[in-house]
Design an enzyme around this catalytic site. Structure first.
Site, mmCIF file in Angstrom:
data_model
loop_
_atom_site.group_PDB
_atom_site.id
_atom_site.type_symbol
_atom_site.label_atom_id
_atom_site.label_comp_id
_atom_site.label_asym_id
_atom_site.label_seq_id
_atom_site.Cartn_x
_atom_site.Cartn_y
_atom_site.Cartn_z
ATOM 1 N N LYS A 1 0.702 -1.147 -0.040
ATOM 2 C CA LYS A 1 -0.213 0.318 -0.034
ATOM 3 C C LYS A 1 0.786 1.507 -0.093
ATOM 4 O O LYS A 1 0.727 2.452 -0.299
ATOM 5 C CB LYS A 1 -1.135 -0.423 1.618
ATOM 6 C CG LYS A 1 -1.888 -0.571 1.201
ATOM 7 C CD LYS A 1 -3.365 -0.382 2.232
ATOM 8 C CE LYS A 1 -4.571 -1.828 1.323
ATOM 9 N NZ LYS A 1 -5.741 -1.639 1.766
ATOM 10 N N LYS B 1 -11.518 -3.831 -2.329
ATOM 11 C CA LYS B 1 -12.173 -1.880 -3.002
ATOM 12 C C LYS B 1 -11.287 -0.891 -3.780
ATOM 13 O O LYS B 1 -11.946 -0.203 -3.610
ATOM 14 C CB LYS B 1 -12.169 -1.910 -1.566
ATOM 15 C CG LYS B 1 -13.036 -2.415 -1.280
ATOM 16 C CD LYS B 1 -13.989 -2.023 -0.104
ATOM 17 C CE LYS B 1 -13.934 -2.585 1.433
ATOM 18 N NZ LYS B 1 -12.889 -2.364 2.053
ATOM 19 N N LYS C 1 -5.928 -9.987 -5.312
ATOM 20 C CA LYS C 1 -6.662 -10.676 -5.248
ATOM 21 C C LYS C 1 -8.281 -9.055 -5.121
ATOM 22 O O LYS C 1 -7.609 -8.164 -5.666
ATOM 23 C CB LYS C 1 -7.267 -10.452 -3.204
ATOM 24 C CG LYS C 1 -7.153 -9.594 -2.878
ATOM 25 C CD LYS C 1 -6.634 -8.889 -1.157
ATOM 26 C CE LYS C 1 -7.106 -7.641 -0.526
ATOM 27 N NZ LYS C 1 -8.259 -7.341 -0.013
HETATM 28 P P1 ATP Z 1 -8.910 -2.100 0.240
HETATM 29 O O1 ATP Z 1 -8.998 -2.197 -1.004
HETATM 30 O O2 ATP Z 1 -9.176 -0.824 0.508
HETATM 31 O O3 ATP Z 1 -7.828 -2.880 1.359
HETATM 32 P P2 ATP Z 1 -10.788 -4.953 0.975
HETATM 33 O O4 ATP Z 1 -11.173 -5.137 -0.349
HETATM 34 O O5 ATP Z 1 -8.938 -5.089 1.214
HETATM 35 O O6 ATP Z 1 -9.962 -3.143 1.048
HETATM 36 P P3 ATP Z 1 -11.175 -4.418 3.103
HETATM 37 O O7 ATP Z 1 -11.676 -3.754 4.486
HETATM 38 O O8 ATP Z 1 -9.884 -4.259 4.052
HETATM 39 O O9 ATP Z 1 -10.885 -4.855 2.035
HETATM 40 O O10 ATP Z 1 -11.594 -6.193 4.431
HETATM 41 C C1 ATP Z 1 -12.411 -6.811 5.008
HETATM 42 C C2 ATP Z 1 -12.504 -7.749 4.825
HETATM 43 O O11 ATP Z 1 -12.775 -8.220 3.755
HETATM 44 C C3 ATP Z 1 -11.065 -8.832 5.780
HETATM 45 O O12 ATP Z 1 -11.227 -9.689 6.573
HETATM 46 C C4 ATP Z 1 -10.488 -8.755 3.859
HETATM 47 O O13 ATP Z 1 -9.783 -10.359 4.651
HETATM 48 C C5 ATP Z 1 -11.438 -9.729 3.446
HETATM 49 N N1 ATP Z 1 -11.582 -10.119 2.491
HETATM 50 C C6 ATP Z 1 -10.852 -8.527 1.166
HETATM 51 N N2 ATP Z 1 -10.600 -8.750 0.355
HETATM 52 C C7 ATP Z 1 -10.758 -10.375 -0.845
HETATM 53 C C8 ATP Z 1 -11.036 -11.309 -1.297
HETATM 54 N N3 ATP Z 1 -10.216 -10.667 -2.439
HETATM 55 N N4 ATP Z 1 -10.811 -12.418 -0.399
HETATM 56 C C9 ATP Z 1 -11.200 -12.836 0.494
HETATM 57 N N5 ATP Z 1 -11.778 -12.289 2.024
HETATM 58 C C10 ATP Z 1 -11.030 -10.570 1.480
#
Ligand code: ATP
Ligand code: LTN
Length: 235
Positions: free
Chosen positions: A113, A199, A196
């Site tokens: 990040k 968001k 992965k």
């Molecule tokens: P950002 O891109 O803003 O970091 P993010 O998509 O990683 O956001 P988070 O709010 O960081 O989302 O994660 C919330 C929950 O969703 C956490 O438990 C994280 O492990 C899970 N999660 C996020 N992306 C994935 C994915 N691609 N597959 C499975 N679990 C996920």
């Protein structure tokens, strides 16, 4: 007997997607029957990257609405914005004073990040995993349901709890266990199969969001990168 305590959270940064649902929120729902549950909108974590204040407020409310729509029942579980409980920031400071820099230097999420210019990254982005340890340890939570990307942060929370307990010669914090569902631990991006679903990916075509309608989902799947030339087949 008292029920084991679960805590988890999602950053209210918009674009809730299938990875957040299958990797995290969906698994929280049945735990409401068997565990004492706390679920939060992690707004203090969200501000480790720049946020527009009005968007953050809206996204925090929308994330709460999504939790409820996915089956989190506020009568069964505590559902709250992280910043509403000052303990999180207060305990994070105390834990910062018990966390060696070397442990944080190993965190892969910071490396991803912070990009190329690490010197310009905010201290908060670096200390992010300590705040996450405070979220969990502050409630003496024993189980933390998350996606696989959070595993390293959970290991750090266990290490910090152990270091604190040893420093004061007391089993004060229980060591929290990650609960990672093997079937949907890491849902991949539709645009780049090595990353992965996330968001914060600039492309809306990289993810299926919880509010996409059927036509949008069909369009995103048709455009998705795949390893086959003639359409997608089951392998
Ligand atoms: P950002 O891109 O803003 O970091 P993010 O998509 O990683 O956001 P988070 O709010 O960081 O989302 O994660 C919330 C929950 O969703 C956490 O438990 C994280 O492990 C899970 N999660 C996020 N992306 C994935 C994915 N691609 N597959 C499975 N679990 C996920
Ligand atoms: N860092 C997590 C969100 C989060 C969290 C927590 C998850 C903040 N505090 C405590 C579990 C327990 C993420 O998913 N990015």
């Amino acid at each position: 007997m008292t029920k084991p305590r679960v805590l988890s959270g999602v950053q209210p940064t918009g674009n809730l997607h299938l990875g957040n649902y299958l990797g995290a929120i969906k698994n929280w729902v049945p735990m409401q029957e068997t565990h004492e549950c706390l679920f939060m909108m992690a707004d203090l974590h969200a501000i480790t990257v720049p946020q527009n204040p009005a968007d953050l407020t809206r996204n925090t409310r929308e994330t709460a609405a999504a939790f409820i729509a996915c089956g989190i029942d506020p009568k069964k579980s505590a559902l709250f914005p992280q910043s509403a409980v000052t303990m999180h920031a207060e305990l994070a400071w105390i834990l910062n004073c018990h966390t060696p820099l070397g442990w944080l230097n190993r965190m892969t999420q910071f490396k991803e990040k912070s990009g190329k210019n690490k010197e310009a990254a905010p201290v908060g982005l670096y200390a992010y995993p300590v705040l996450m340890a405070a979220d969990i340890l502050g409630y003496h939570a024993t189980h933390v349901p998350v996606g696989e990307d959070q595993k390293q942060h959970l290991e750090l929370a266990r290490d910090i709890a152990g270091a604190f307990n040893r420093a004061y010669g007391e089993e004060f914090f229980p060591l929290p266990e990650p609960l990672i569902m093997p079937t949907a631990a890491r849902i991949m991006s539709l645009r780049d199969g090595s990353k992965k679903m996330s968001k914060s990916d600039p492309s809306d075509y990289s993810r299926i969001t919880l509010t996409d309608d059927a036509d949008t989902i069909a369009k995103k799947i048709r455009k998705a990168t795949s390893d086959s030339i003639e359409g997608v087949t089951y392998d």
